[in-house]
Write a protein that holds these residues in place. Structure first.
Motif, PDB file in Angstrom:
ATOM      1  N   GLY A 195       2.746   7.432  -6.683  1.00  0.00           N
ATOM      2  CA  GLY A 195       1.856   8.444  -7.212  1.00  0.00           C
ATOM      3  C   GLY A 195       0.501   7.927  -7.643  1.00  0.00           C
ATOM      4  O   GLY A 195      -0.329   8.688  -8.137  1.00  0.00           O
ATOM      5  N   LEU A 196       0.263   6.652  -7.468  1.00  0.00           N
ATOM      6  CA  LEU A 196      -1.043   6.090  -7.810  1.00  0.00           C
ATOM      7  C   LEU A 196      -2.066   6.479  -6.751  1.00  0.00           C
ATOM      8  O   LEU A 196      -1.702   6.735  -5.597  1.00  0.00           O
ATOM      9  CB  LEU A 196      -0.954   4.563  -7.904  1.00  0.00           C
ATOM     10  N   PRO A 197      -3.343   6.496  -7.121  1.00  0.00           N
ATOM     11  CA  PRO A 197      -4.375   6.778  -6.113  1.00  0.00           C
ATOM     12  C   PRO A 197      -4.355   5.717  -5.009  1.00  0.00           C
ATOM     13  O   PRO A 197      -3.926   4.581  -5.230  1.00  0.00           O
ATOM     14  CB  PRO A 197      -5.680   6.702  -6.895  1.00  0.00           C
ATOM     15  N   THR A 198      -4.832   6.087  -3.839  1.00  0.00           N
ATOM     16  CA  THR A 198      -4.891   5.136  -2.726  1.00  0.00           C
ATOM     17  C   THR A 198      -5.778   3.964  -3.120  1.00  0.00           C
ATOM     18  O   THR A 198      -6.920   4.154  -3.539  1.00  0.00           O
ATOM     19  CB  THR A 198      -5.463   5.822  -1.474  1.00  0.00           C
ATOM     20  N   PRO A 199      -5.252   2.730  -3.012  1.00  0.00           N
ATOM     21  CA  PRO A 199      -6.046   1.564  -3.412  1.00  0.00           C
ATOM     22  C   PRO A 199      -7.154   1.259  -2.398  1.00  0.00           C
ATOM     23  O   PRO A 199      -7.078   1.664  -1.238  1.00  0.00           O
ATOM     24  CB  PRO A 199      -5.015   0.432  -3.439  1.00  0.00           C
ATOM     25  N   ILE A 239       0.838  -1.205   0.000  1.00  0.00           N
ATOM     26  CA  ILE A 239       0.000   0.000   0.000  1.00  0.00           C
ATOM     27  C   ILE A 239       0.872   1.254   0.000  1.00  0.00           C
ATOM     28  O   ILE A 239       0.626   2.192  -0.760  1.00  0.00           O
ATOM     29  CB  ILE A 239      -0.986  -0.025   1.190  1.00  0.00           C
ATOM     30  N   GLU A 240       1.898   1.267   0.836  1.00  0.00           N
ATOM     31  CA  GLU A 240       2.800   2.417   0.892  1.00  0.00           C
ATOM     32  C   GLU A 240       3.559   2.591  -0.423  1.00  0.00           C
ATOM     33  O   GLU A 240       3.743   3.717  -0.895  1.00  0.00           O
ATOM     34  CB  GLU A 240       3.771   2.290   2.064  1.00  0.00           C
ATOM     35  N   ALA A 241       3.993   1.500  -1.041  1.00  0.00           N
ATOM     36  CA  ALA A 241       4.703   1.587  -2.324  1.00  0.00           C
ATOM     37  C   ALA A 241       3.790   2.118  -3.421  1.00  0.00           C
ATOM     38  O   ALA A 241       4.213   2.913  -4.266  1.00  0.00           O
ATOM     39  CB  ALA A 241       5.261   0.218  -2.713  1.00  0.00           C
TER      40      ALA A 241
END
Length: 99
Positions: free
Chosen positions: A47-51, A40-42
């Motif tokens: 720069g991807l949206p929060t999964p 999740i942190e990676a």
């Protein structure tokens, strides 16, 4: 985080849910949590949206949905029970082409 038994399944043409599924195992609940937290942190750092994340409190099975990729992190017993590789793998009878 030393995830074990990592499998990647190509979902293109099988479903519109995602393009790929990644399945991995952690030894115990804390290992599953550590692997999931690191992923999740990676993803956030890239720069991807929060999964979307499901299963973090128990950490028997954590699902991380990035939109294009669905990541499952299991304890080995839970992974064996649900057997997603068989469900989504290429050996599905209705996926075979007739000659």
């Amino acid at each position: 985080m030393k995830a074990e038994d990592i499998t990647v399944i190509d979902l293109v043409g099988k479903t519109s849910l995602a393009d790929a599924m990644i399945i991995a195992s952690g030894n115990v609940n804390r290992h599953v949590a550590a692997i999931s937290d690191a992923l999740i942190e990676a993803l956030k750092a890239s720069g991807l949206p929060t999964p979307n994340v499901e299963g973090m409190p128990a950490c028997d099975w954590v699902l991380i949905d990035t939109g294009d990729i669905i990541i499952h992190v299991f304890r080995p017993e839970v992974r064996q029970f649900y057997n997603l590789e068989k469900m989504w793998g290429t050996d599905r009878p209705n996926e075979r082409l007739d000659s």
